[in-house]
Enzyme design. Structure first.
Site, PDB file in Angstrom:
ATOM      1  N   GLY A 387     -85.490  41.460  99.880  1.00 11.56           N
ATOM      2  CA  GLY A 387     -86.381  42.578  99.623  1.00 11.56           C
ATOM      3  C   GLY A 387     -86.939  43.215 100.884  1.00 11.56           C
ATOM      4  O   GLY A 387     -86.340  43.172 101.961  1.00 11.56           O
ATOM      5  N   SER A 388     -88.131  43.768 100.776  1.00  8.77           N
ATOM      6  CA  SER A 388     -88.701  44.645 101.799  1.00  8.77           C
ATOM      7  C   SER A 388     -89.048  43.968 103.116  1.00  8.77           C
ATOM      8  O   SER A 388     -89.401  44.643 104.084  1.00  8.77           O
ATOM      9  CB  SER A 388     -89.948  45.328 101.246  1.00  8.77           C
ATOM     10  N   THR A 389     -88.980  42.654 103.183  1.00  9.09           N
ATOM     11  CA  THR A 389     -89.244  41.987 104.456  1.00  9.09           C
ATOM     12  C   THR A 389     -88.287  42.445 105.548  1.00  9.09           C
ATOM     13  O   THR A 389     -88.616  42.382 106.735  1.00  9.09           O
ATOM     14  CB  THR A 389     -89.136  40.452 104.300  1.00  9.09           C
ATOM     15  N   GLN A 699     -87.014  44.956  97.072  1.00  8.52           N
ATOM     16  CA  GLN A 699     -88.163  45.706  96.576  1.00  8.52           C
ATOM     17  C   GLN A 699     -87.931  46.183  95.169  1.00  8.52           C
ATOM     18  O   GLN A 699     -87.039  46.952  94.880  1.00  8.52           O
ATOM     19  CB  GLN A 699     -88.424  46.899  97.509  1.00  8.52           C
ATOM     20  N   ASP A 705     -95.191  45.760  97.128  1.00 11.97           N
ATOM     21  CA  ASP A 705     -94.875  44.581  97.924  1.00 11.97           C
ATOM     22  C   ASP A 705     -96.133  43.860  98.320  1.00 11.97           C
ATOM     23  O   ASP A 705     -96.184  43.200  99.317  1.00 11.97           O
ATOM     24  CB  ASP A 705     -94.082  44.977  99.159  1.00 11.97           C
TER      25      ASP A 705
END
Length: 705
Positions: A387-389, A699, A705
């Site tokens: 995801g958004s990391t 995401q 998030d």
């Protein structure tokens, strides 16, 4: 005058004759003696010359210890009494005699005795009856080999005949079974569990009547922290397993015995040659009949070398307790697939892994119940959509490629490619820059950055072209951070994750927000460490030092090896670009709308980081045939602290989740990790000083998030 001369010659002749006679007599005696030795006493002297034969036996030494970074013991050796037998020759009758004597001195469990063992015993004590089972006429008529005859004898022994064997005899069989299972001139453990002091003393007192038997010490591997980090430490083979068959030749050429215990997984296996002890050398003096006359110690054994890991076991304990507590709270009807979680802490400057935690629910086949077990290994062998990391890497890829600049403003509103569903951030943000895009985790900013990298002309609900080369370009950038490639950890079997194999434009956008390729938790912590470390990617490591072993097991020896940081690469981005992402990560933790600010805003250690949520599917469990894998979310958080001088980086991964509250689980675990690190760091340094003094030595479209 003439008479005088004649008398003198006679006198000299007499002396010479006398001398010749004496020499003749001595030679005669010598010849007689040689004849006596060679003819009369030859066989006797030959037996004496052959009476003593030397053979050397190697006895295992304890393995090296394993410590944590502050010299707290993680793995050591627990001595227990043991009784061994060394077979000098193949003599079933002699070994039976010894087994009979031993059975009177020790208690030996009989649960491993098989029908075959009892049949072998029956044949040995009933030789005449055994011969009658296969008559000589049958042997001659069918021309049976000795092997075939023995096989027929075994087949023809009835249960009635086996029923005549008493419980006492079964104990003898159990002992003889162990004696015969070893290799020649190799000590075989007859009993190394539950040997009482009385048994040990009895056997020791009767060693003279027990040829080949010895009382010694067996070293059990002792894991001080019980199940903590067990899957990563690994295991060693049992004395029954001995050397692994698949690596038999490798070990035999390195002076291992077939019955030796060796590391068979992870740290115990990776550093086998360091941990393996130097064997004790014992010389067995035996006669030509194979009977042992005496033993002599030739060389003392020495414990294997000791390993000092980079792990802080007290921090490790906190990590595992937090994972356990949160998993137990969330593993319920609302989250039926949430069965694991991971957390790693690492020094971004050196690559030292400070804690490596993993927990997973597994079914216990014996009890039929789920149990929470150690899965630290999952940090390097399992991978997930993160995801958004990963958006920090996407921003840096956009900056370095020239697709965007530090001041680029992009309008965050839903995007749509013809023939696909609309994609958006969790809320429409309007015109935003990089800092806000990271702080609030904008998907759209990443989508349009990827489009710009592909030079795609985007119009809402129209087709666009994003070539495969853009996928390759993004992955090459990600690889600079350690995403999708080996991190270089000093352990085997590291997994690099999965790459999506389809190249439609929508998947390119997913790749930019961490919802297409999969990465391991270990790769994730290396990625954020690279950002924290101003773009230098350092190889993660678990081994800090190797130390020489000492005679006193409570003492630590001199340092033979000390690890140093190894820089694998420096990312190609300018420092000003890295500064932009670092600032964005800081806003995530303390900004007014930071996605992790409610958890970390008041933290005194000044953290920075990035949250992530990825839509995924649970594909590991069983499901009804023909049904689709259930949809789940992977929740992640990466970060480091302090922001201005990072000394610890972390990654938390919570896969296969559902439910409203579980989204904050990764933040709760990360908070526990950082709080504990800064609280316990001074305690660990004090422990180290005390020990060394005493020892010497992806995401979701509609979720935030």
């Amino acid at each position: 005058m003439k008479r005088k001369k004649g008398r003198k010659r006679t006198h000299i002749t007499t002396r010479v004759n006398l001398l010749f006679f004496v020499v003749f007599l001595l030679f005669a005696i010598l010849i007689l003696r040689l004849g006596l030795v060679q003819i009369v006493q030859g066989e006797e002297y030959k037996r004496e010359a052959e009476a003593e034969q030397d053979s050397t036996v190697s006895n295992p030494a304890p393995r090296g210890k394993i410590y944590d970074r502050y010299h707290r013991s993680i793995v050591d050796n627990k001595p227990v009494n043991a009784i061994t037998y060394t077979r000098v020759k193949n003599d079933p009758e002699q070994s039976l005699k010894v087994a009979n004597k031993l059975a009177k001195l020790i208690d030996k469990p009989t649960d491993k005795v098989t029908d075959r063992d009892m049949k072998d015993y029956w044949i040995l004590i009933h030789p005449n009856k055994a011969k009658k089972l296969v008559p000589q006429s049958e042997i001659e008529k069918k021309e049976l080999s000795d092997k075939k005859v023995y096989s027929l004898q075994l087949d023809r022994i009835t249960k009635k005949e086996l029923g005549t064997i008493s419980d006492g005899e079964k104990e003898v069989i159990a002992i003889k079974r162990e004696m015969d299972s070893g290799y020649k001139m190799t000590p075989q453990y007859i009993k190394n569990e539950g040997v009482t002091a009385k048994e040990y003393a009895r056997v020791s007192e009767n060693l003279a009547d027990l040829p080949g038997v010895n009382t010694t010490t067996y070293w059990n591997r002792n894991y001080v922290y019980d199940g903590l980090l067990r899957s990563l430490i690994g295991n060693i083979t049992s004395d029954e397993e001995g050397l692994p068959k698949e690596r038999l030749d490798y070990y035999l050429t390195r002076d291992y015995g077939r019955n030796d215990q060796v590391g068979k997984s992870y740290l115990e296996s990776r550093y086998e040659e360091l941990l393996n002890g130097h064997k004790e050398q014992v010389e067995y003096i035996n006669n030509s009949a194979g009977d042992i006359l005496d033993t002599e110690l030739i060389k003392e054994g020495q414990r294997g070398r000791d390993l000092v890991l980079t792990i802080d076991m007290e921090l490790q304990k906190v990590v595992e307790e937090s994972l356990t507590k949160n998993l137990k709270a969330q593993h319920n009807g609302a989250n039926p697939y949430l069965d694991r979680a991971f957390a790693i802490a690492m020094d971004p400057r050196t690559g030292d892994i400070l804690a490596l935690g993993g927990k997973r629910y597994q079914m216990n086949e014996e009890t039929g119940k789920e149990e929470l077990t150690d899965y630290a290994l999952g940090n390097l062998v399992s991978s997930y959509n993160m995801g958004s990391t990963v958006k920090g890497a996407t921003i840096l890829a956009g900056l370095d490629s020239g697709a965007i600049e530090p001041g680029t403003i992009i309008n965050d509103q839903p995007v749509k490619i013809k023939g696909t569903k609309e994609k958006s951030s969790y809320t429409t943000m309007g015109p935003i820059g990089i800092g806000t895009a990271l702080e609030r985790s904008s998907n759209v900013y990443m989508f349009k950055t990827v489009m710009r990298m592909a030079h795609a002309n985007y119009v809402y609900d129209h087709s666009i072209n994003i070539p495969k080369s853009t996928f390759d370009q993004l992955r090459n950038y990600y690889a600079q951070f350690g995403l999708g490639v080996e991190t270089g950890l000093d352990l085997q079997n590291e997994f690099t994750g999965y790459q999506g194999s389809k190249y439609s434009p929508g998947f390119a956008l997913d790749l930019g927000i961490g919802q297409y390729d999969t990465y391991t938790p270990l790769q994730l912590v290396q990625y954020v460490s690279t950002i924290a470390n101003d773009g230098y990617r350092v190889r993660p490591q678990l081994l800090k030092e190797v130390r020489e072993s000492t005679v006193d097991e409570d003492q630590e020896g001199k340092i033979l090896y000390e690890s140093e940081p190894e820089i694998l690469n420096r990312i190609s981005m300018k420092q000003e670009y890295i500064d932009v992402v670092q600032n964005g990560f800081r806003r995530v933790m303390v900004g007014a709308k930071g996605t992790a600010a409610t958890t970390f805003r008041n933290a005194t250690y000044n953290p920075a980081g990035k949250t992530g949520t990825a839509e995924s599917f649970y594909t590991e469990g069983k499901r009804p045939k023909g049904t689709e894998p259930p949809s789940v979310e992977n929740h992640t958080l990466v970060g480091y602290a302090p922001y201005d001088n990072p000394e610890v980086a972390f990654a938390v991964v919570v896969p296969y989740a559902n439910g409203k509250d579980v989204g904050k689980m990764s933040q709760r675990v990360a908070k526990d990790v950082l709080d504990s690190y800064f609280e316990k760091k001074e305690e660990g340094e004090k422990d180290q000083e005390e020990n060394l003094n005493t020892e010497g030595g992806v995401q979701a479209p509609n979720s935030e998030d």
